[in-house]
Design a protein around this motif. Structure first.
Motif, PDB file in Angstrom:
ATOM      1  N   LYS A 105     -60.920  71.185-116.935  1.00 24.35           N
ATOM      2  CA  LYS A 105     -59.871  71.526-117.906  1.00 24.35           C
ATOM      3  C   LYS A 105     -59.757  70.494-119.025  1.00 24.35           C
ATOM      4  O   LYS A 105     -59.389  70.815-120.147  1.00 24.35           O
ATOM      5  N   ILE A 106     -60.054  69.211-118.685  1.00 21.93           N
ATOM      6  CA  ILE A 106     -59.962  68.174-119.724  1.00 21.93           C
ATOM      7  C   ILE A 106     -61.355  67.900-120.326  1.00 21.93           C
ATOM      8  O   ILE A 106     -61.609  66.858-120.918  1.00 21.93           O
ATOM      9  N   ASN A 107     -62.246  68.893-120.164  1.00 20.18           N
ATOM     10  CA  ASN A 107     -63.545  68.936-120.846  1.00 20.18           C
ATOM     11  C   ASN A 107     -64.528  67.835-120.449  1.00 20.18           C
ATOM     12  O   ASN A 107     -65.390  67.457-121.241  1.00 20.18           O
ATOM     13  N   HIS A 108     -64.450  67.357-119.210  1.00 21.47           N
ATOM     14  CA  HIS A 108     -65.433  66.389-118.722  1.00 21.47           C
ATOM     15  C   HIS A 108     -66.455  67.130-117.854  1.00 21.47           C
ATOM     16  O   HIS A 108     -66.572  66.904-116.642  1.00 21.47           O
ATOM     17  N   HIS A 109     -67.194  68.039-118.515  1.00 22.84           N
ATOM     18  CA  HIS A 109     -68.089  68.935-117.790  1.00 22.84           C
ATOM     19  C   HIS A 109     -69.270  68.198-117.165  1.00 22.84           C
ATOM     20  O   HIS A 109     -69.705  68.535-116.054  1.00 22.84           O
ATOM     21  N   HIS A 110     -69.808  67.187-117.860  1.00 19.08           N
ATOM     22  CA  HIS A 110     -70.929  66.420-117.311  1.00 19.08           C
ATOM     23  C   HIS A 110     -70.528  65.751-115.994  1.00 19.08           C
ATOM     24  O   HIS A 110     -71.313  65.727-115.035  1.00 19.08           O
ATOM     25  N   HIS A 111     -69.310  65.218-115.971  1.00 21.98           N
ATOM     26  CA  HIS A 111     -68.852  64.525-114.766  1.00 21.98           C
ATOM     27  C   HIS A 111     -68.620  65.498-113.603  1.00 21.98           C
ATOM     28  O   HIS A 111     -68.790  65.128-112.440  1.00 21.98           O
ATOM     29  N   VAL A 112     -68.229  66.739-113.932  1.00 23.71           N
ATOM     30  CA  VAL A 112     -68.071  67.747-112.875  1.00 23.71           C
ATOM     31  C   VAL A 112     -69.419  67.975-112.187  1.00 23.71           C
ATOM     32  O   VAL A 112     -69.508  68.017-110.952  1.00 23.71           O
ATOM     33  N   ILE A 113     -70.477  68.106-112.991  1.00 25.73           N
ATOM     34  CA  ILE A 113     -71.813  68.338-112.431  1.00 25.73           C
ATOM     35  C   ILE A 113     -72.263  67.136-111.595  1.00 25.73           C
ATOM     36  O   ILE A 113     -72.831  67.296-110.505  1.00 25.73           O
ATOM     37  N   SER A 114     -71.979  65.914-112.095  1.00 29.76           N
ATOM     38  CA  SER A 114     -72.338  64.696-111.336  1.00 29.76           C
ATOM     39  C   SER A 114     -71.610  64.648-109.995  1.00 29.76           C
ATOM     40  O   SER A 114     -72.204  64.315-108.954  1.00 29.76           O
ATOM     41  N   CYS A 115     -70.323  64.974-110.019  1.00 30.76           N
ATOM     42  CA  CYS A 115     -69.531  64.982-108.772  1.00 30.76           C
ATOM     43  C   CYS A 115     -70.049  66.029-107.797  1.00 30.76           C
ATOM     44  O   CYS A 115     -70.098  65.799-106.576  1.00 30.76           O
ATOM     45  N   TYR A 116     -70.449  67.187-108.320  1.00 33.55           N
ATOM     46  CA  TYR A 116     -70.994  68.256-107.468  1.00 33.55           C
ATOM     47  C   TYR A 116     -72.250  67.759-106.742  1.00 33.55           C
ATOM     48  O   TYR A 116     -72.446  68.013-105.541  1.00 33.55           O
ATOM     49  N   LYS A 117     -73.097  67.020-107.472  1.00 30.91           N
ATOM     50  CA  LYS A 117     -74.320  66.489-106.863  1.00 30.91           C
ATOM     51  C   LYS A 117     -73.987  65.503-105.740  1.00 30.91           C
ATOM     52  O   LYS A 117     -74.670  65.453-104.721  1.00 30.91           O
ATOM     53  N   ARG A 118     -72.925  64.722-105.938  1.00 33.17           N
ATOM     54  CA  ARG A 118     -72.511  63.774-104.892  1.00 33.17           C
ATOM     55  C   ARG A 118     -71.996  64.503-103.651  1.00 33.17           C
ATOM     56  O   ARG A 118     -72.177  64.038-102.524  1.00 33.17           O
ATOM     57  N   LEU A 119     -71.358  65.644-103.885  1.00 36.19           N
ATOM     58  CA  LEU A 119     -70.896  66.444-102.738  1.00 36.19           C
ATOM     59  C   LEU A 119     -72.083  66.903-101.903  1.00 36.19           C
ATOM     60  O   LEU A 119     -72.021  66.943-100.670  1.00 36.19           O
ATOM     61  N   ASN A 120     -73.168  67.263-102.585  1.00 32.61           N
ATOM     62  CA  ASN A 120     -74.384  67.668-101.859  1.00 32.61           C
ATOM     63  C   ASN A 120     -74.905  66.524-101.000  1.00 32.61           C
ATOM     64  O   ASN A 120     -75.393  66.732 -99.887  1.00 32.61           O
ATOM     65  N   SER A 121     -74.766  65.277-101.537  1.00 27.09           N
ATOM     66  CA  SER A 121     -75.309  64.113-100.818  1.00 27.09           C
ATOM     67  C   SER A 121     -74.548  63.816 -99.532  1.00 27.09           C
ATOM     68  O   SER A 121     -75.074  63.168 -98.623  1.00 27.09           O
ATOM     69  N   ILE A 122     -73.268  64.281 -99.455  1.00 24.26           N
ATOM     70  CA  ILE A 122     -72.502  64.063 -98.210  1.00 24.26           C
ATOM     71  C   ILE A 122     -72.455  65.326 -97.353  1.00 24.26           C
ATOM     72  O   ILE A 122     -71.643  65.451 -96.440  1.00 24.26           O
ATOM     73  N   ALA A 123     -73.333  66.272 -97.734  1.00 30.62           N
ATOM     74  CA  ALA A 123     -73.506  67.517 -96.957  1.00 30.62           C
ATOM     75  C   ALA A 123     -72.233  68.350 -96.867  1.00 30.62           C
ATOM     76  O   ALA A 123     -72.003  69.037 -95.870  1.00 30.62           O
ATOM     77  N   LEU A 124     -71.410  68.289 -97.931  1.00 30.70           N
ATOM     78  CA  LEU A 124     -70.208  69.138 -97.970  1.00 30.70           C
ATOM     79  C   LEU A 124     -70.567  70.419 -98.706  1.00 30.70           C
ATOM     80  O   LEU A 124     -70.944  70.397 -99.882  1.00 30.70           O
ATOM     81  N   LEU A 125     -70.480  71.529 -98.007  1.00 26.66           N
ATOM     82  CA  LEU A 125     -70.894  72.807 -98.590  1.00 26.66           C
ATOM     83  C   LEU A 125     -69.868  73.322 -99.608  1.00 26.66           C
ATOM     84  O   LEU A 125     -68.665  73.331 -99.330  1.00 26.66           O
ATOM     85  N   PRO A 126     -70.350  73.758-100.772  1.00 22.75           N
ATOM     86  CA  PRO A 126     -69.448  74.337-101.769  1.00 22.75           C
ATOM     87  C   PRO A 126     -69.018  75.729-101.347  1.00 22.75           C
ATOM     88  O   PRO A 126     -69.659  76.368-100.500  1.00 22.75           O
ATOM     89  N   ASP A 127     -67.931  76.231-101.939  1.00 22.58           N
ATOM     90  CA  ASP A 127     -67.555  77.637-101.745  1.00 22.58           C
ATOM     91  C   ASP A 127     -67.675  78.340-103.094  1.00 22.58           C
ATOM     92  O   ASP A 127     -68.102  77.749-104.093  1.00 22.58           O
ATOM     93  N   ILE A 128     -67.292  79.591-103.140  1.00 20.06           N
ATOM     94  CA  ILE A 128     -67.478  80.373-104.368  1.00 20.06           C
ATOM     95  C   ILE A 128     -66.667  79.796-105.531  1.00 20.06           C
ATOM     96  O   ILE A 128     -67.100  79.822-106.691  1.00 20.06           O
ATOM     97  N   MET A 129     -65.495  79.195-105.239  1.00 19.69           N
ATOM     98  CA  MET A 129     -64.695  78.589-106.302  1.00 19.69           C
ATOM     99  C   MET A 129     -65.413  77.386-106.907  1.00 19.69           C
ATOM    100  O   MET A 129     -65.402  77.187-108.121  1.00 19.69           O
ATOM    101  N   THR A 130     -66.066  76.581-106.040  1.00 17.74           N
ATOM    102  CA  THR A 130     -66.844  75.430-106.530  1.00 17.74           C
ATOM    103  C   THR A 130     -67.924  75.914-107.484  1.00 17.74           C
ATOM    104  O   THR A 130     -68.120  75.353-108.571  1.00 17.74           O
ATOM    105  N   PHE A 131     -68.631  76.953-107.050  1.00 21.43           N
ATOM    106  CA  PHE A 131     -69.710  77.488-107.890  1.00 21.43           C
ATOM    107  C   PHE A 131     -69.170  78.027-109.224  1.00 21.43           C
ATOM    108  O   PHE A 131     -69.803  77.860-110.270  1.00 21.43           O
ATOM    109  N   ASN A 132     -68.019  78.689-109.178  1.00 19.97           N
ATOM    110  CA  ASN A 132     -67.430  79.214-110.418  1.00 19.97           C
ATOM    111  C   ASN A 132     -67.078  78.086-111.394  1.00 19.97           C
ATOM    112  O   ASN A 132     -67.287  78.202-112.603  1.00 19.97           O
TER     113      ASN A 132
END
Length: 654
Positions: A105-132
């Motif tokens: 919402k505050i337009n830090h889209h690059h950081h959202v993608i970086s955080c998503y990659k870190r979630l993958n590294s701790i084996a936390l599965l995303p849900d459909i809202m994460t993907f959206n």
């Protein structure tokens, strides 16, 4: 090479005055604005977010309140994200979604993608809202292809994409003007077991209307209603705007009433769309009634509403009323913006009131509104029209110094001025410079050059320009074709000109009255009256009504070919079809019948002129006198006794 080197140089008193005004921008007080901005952006920020160690309570407050309101900063969001990743047990994905959504919402889209990659590294599965959220970020960054990759991950992961997922992709395809792809995706949603909602329909409808495909949008609108999905205000606004662009105001008013009957609350945008359309048509009384209705329904006119009304008043030359409205909008807390000032400056420039325009330029700067490319281009256009090319060239340099670069309209204005001065080579060099600087000519630019080159008979250069025009995706329009047809006609190449008219029709470029009249005139001058008449018939078949000039050309051609009765029939035909003959029409016929000493026909024509309140001019009188000299005394006196009385009022020019 600068634009200035392409144009003459000279003293620039006008530009110097504007320059001093622009320079004063840096001297304006900005302390209060800076203070308030800093305060509003840092309401919830500690001097160092890492100085306070997060705990479960502060995390809960951050996720449920701060993230929801959007009152967060990048540093503290990342600080809490680090804390969440290190927690044991790891918080659920829904908690991370709150944080990622707030970052988006505050337009830090690059950081959202970086955080998503870190979630993958701790084996936390995303849900459909994460993907959206991830999908939306990819699209915001202009990476729509990556957005489709996210869709692929959703499908490969066994997730079921929902309406929100498809709506995000459809919205961004529309924003990229990929309407065909957006429509196909829209139609294929059902394959994945989900269906469009009001927002999805509204997105497609808005895009179709934006591209002039109003009929397609209306069909979707009906389909939406037939499926039991109630259109929201945005869908109605899109259709209303499309209808207004087509100037179908009655249909727009009908849809507005339907909207109210359906219980959909019109917003400020709804009213502004209709007010703008009515104002452009000069229907100010109806526009004012809508403003009253708007106020009664609890919507106060905004800056856009005021700008619409100010623009309408300026176009009518009612500058005093426009100035009063500016004062009223300030009084009601709606401060004029750059668009407001540009409208007023443009109106003064068109009236040649450069002193008043300059005063407004200074005022807009004093009030914190920065002149933009449109502002400078307006002044450049006014200076060019007054022949003050030297000052216009200085102003181009000034606008660049102020960080406002000339656009295609600016360059086209200068090209037009150079062409009118007969400096076609300078105009061509300026277009080359324009392309070098990443500004590409449009149809108006090319048509201006082609028109001047045709006047100078430089046909080879015209062909080069036509090739360049087509290569750059600017296909010839009606103006281009009409210019070329005029040249061919003047060179006597009537068959080629006729083929060009047919080519226009085949390519969907409809010849206008000027196009047809140009070729009809050339055919008549060659005595090819049958071909000219066929072209008039084709003109009518193609939905173009012959005007007074077209009929005058035909009447003149028939007269010169000795077909006087047919010429007189054309006069009757034009009257039946609602095309008013003028003095030129009658003079052409009177001249021919006078040469034949046909006094009854001349008298009939003079009476018809009188019935239409058309007064004879000096040419009419000379033809009648010429006839009188050919008559004997008795016939002359009889003719004079039968002359009608003509109105003495001045006739409008036609």
């Amino acid at each position: 090479m600068s634009v200035r080197k392409m144009l003459p140089s000279a003293p620039a008193s006008f530009c110097r005055a504007l320059s001093s005004s622009s320079a004063s921008q840096s001297a304006l007080p900005t302390g209060k604005l800076s203070a308030s901005s800093t305060h509003s952006n840092n309401t919830h920020i500690t001097s160092d977010p890492k100085s306070s160690v997060p705990n479960p309570h502060s995390l809960h407050q951050f996720l449920t309140k701060r993230c929801k309101s959007g009152a967060i900063t990048l540093d503290e969001a990342l600080h809490f994200f680090d804390y969440m990743v290190s927690m044991y047990p790891t918080p659920p994905i829904s908690s991370f979604n709150h944080l990622l959504g707030a970052l988006a919402k505050i337009n830090h889209h690059h950081h959202v993608i970086s955080c998503y990659k870190r979630l993958n590294s701790i084996a936390l599965l995303p849900d459909i809202m994460t993907f959206n959220i991830l999908l939306n970020c990819c699209c915001y960054m202009g990476r729509v292809c990556d957005g489709f990759s996210v869709l692929g991950k959703i499908l490969r992961g066994g997730y079921r994409p929902g309406t929100v997922t498809f709506t995000i992709l459809i919205r961004w395809l529309c924003m990229k003007d990929k309407i065909g792809e957006a429509t196909r995706l829209f139609r294929n949603m059902s394959i994945f077991g989900c269906f469009p909602n009001a927002i999805t329909y509204g997105t497609i409808i808005g895009a179709l209307c934006k591209h002039g495909r109003v009929e397609n949008a209306k069909q979707l609108f009906l389909e939406m209603k037939n499926r039991g999905i109630s259109p929201n205000v945005n869908a109605y606004n899109s259709i209303l705007h499309g209808l207004c662009c087509l100037e179908d105001l009655e249909a727009a008013k009908g849809l507005f009433l339907e909207m109210l009957d359906e219980g959909v609350q019109a917003d400020v945008v709804t009213f502004n769309v209709l007010i703008d359309a009515l104002s452009k048509k000069g229907r100010m009384a109806e526009a004012n009634e809508l403003i009253d209705l708007m106020t009664k329904r609890g919507h106060h006119p905004d800056r856009v509403t005021y700008n619409i009304r100010i623009n309408a008043l300026c176009k009518e030359g009612k500058m005093e009323e426009a100035n009063k409205l500016v004062n009223l909008m300030i009084k009601r807390g709606q401060h004029p913006n750059t668009v407001t000032y540009n409208t007023l400056i443009n109106a003064h420039c068109k009236e040649g009131r450069m002193k008043e325009a300059k005063a407004l330029f200074e005022l807009m700067i004093q009030r914190g509104q920065h002149p933009n490319t449109v502002t400078y281009t307006t002044f450049i256009d006014a200076l060019c029209k007054e022949g003050r090319m030297e000052e216009a060239s200085k102003l181009v340099d000034l606008m660049i110094q102020q960080g406002q670069h000339p656009d295609t309209v600016t360059y086209t204005t200068l090209v037009d001025a150079l062409c009118k001065k007969g400096r076609i080579n300078g105009a061509i060099k300026l277009v080359d410079l324009m392309i070098e600087q990443g500004r590409y000519p449009n149809r108006v630019t090319y048509n201006t050059l082609i028109g001047r080159l045709c006047k100078e008979g430089r046909i080879e250069k015209v062909n080069v320009l036509l090739d360049s025009m087509i290569k750059r995706g600017q296909h010839p329009d009606t103006v281009t074709y009409t210019t070329l047809i005029d040249v061919l006609c003047k060179e006597g190449k009537l068959e080629e000109a006729n083929k060009l008219v047919i080519l226009m029709i085949d390519q969907g470029q409809h010849p206008n009255t000027v196009t047809y009249s140009t070729l009809i005139d050339a055919l008549c001058k060659k005595g090819r009256m049958k071909d000219a008449n066929k072209l008039v018939e084709l003109m009518i078949q193609q939905g173009q009504r012959p005007n007074t000039i077209t009929y005058n050309i035909m009447i003149n051609g028939l007269c010169k070919n000795g077909q006087l009765e047919k010429a007189k029939d054309f006069l009757s035909e034009m009257e039946v079809k609602g095309c008013a003959p003028n003095v030129v029409t009658f003079n052409t016929l009177i001249s021919c019948f006078a040469d034949n000493k046909d006094t009854s026909k001349v008298m009939e024509l003079l009476w018809r002129m009188a019935e239409k309140n058309l007064s004879p001019n000096t040419i009419t009188i000379s033809f009648v006198l010429s006839l009188l000299f050919k008559l004997n005394d008795e016939m002359r006196q009889e003719f004079l006794n039968l002359l009608p009385t003509f109105s003495t009022r001045e006739q409008p020019r036609r």
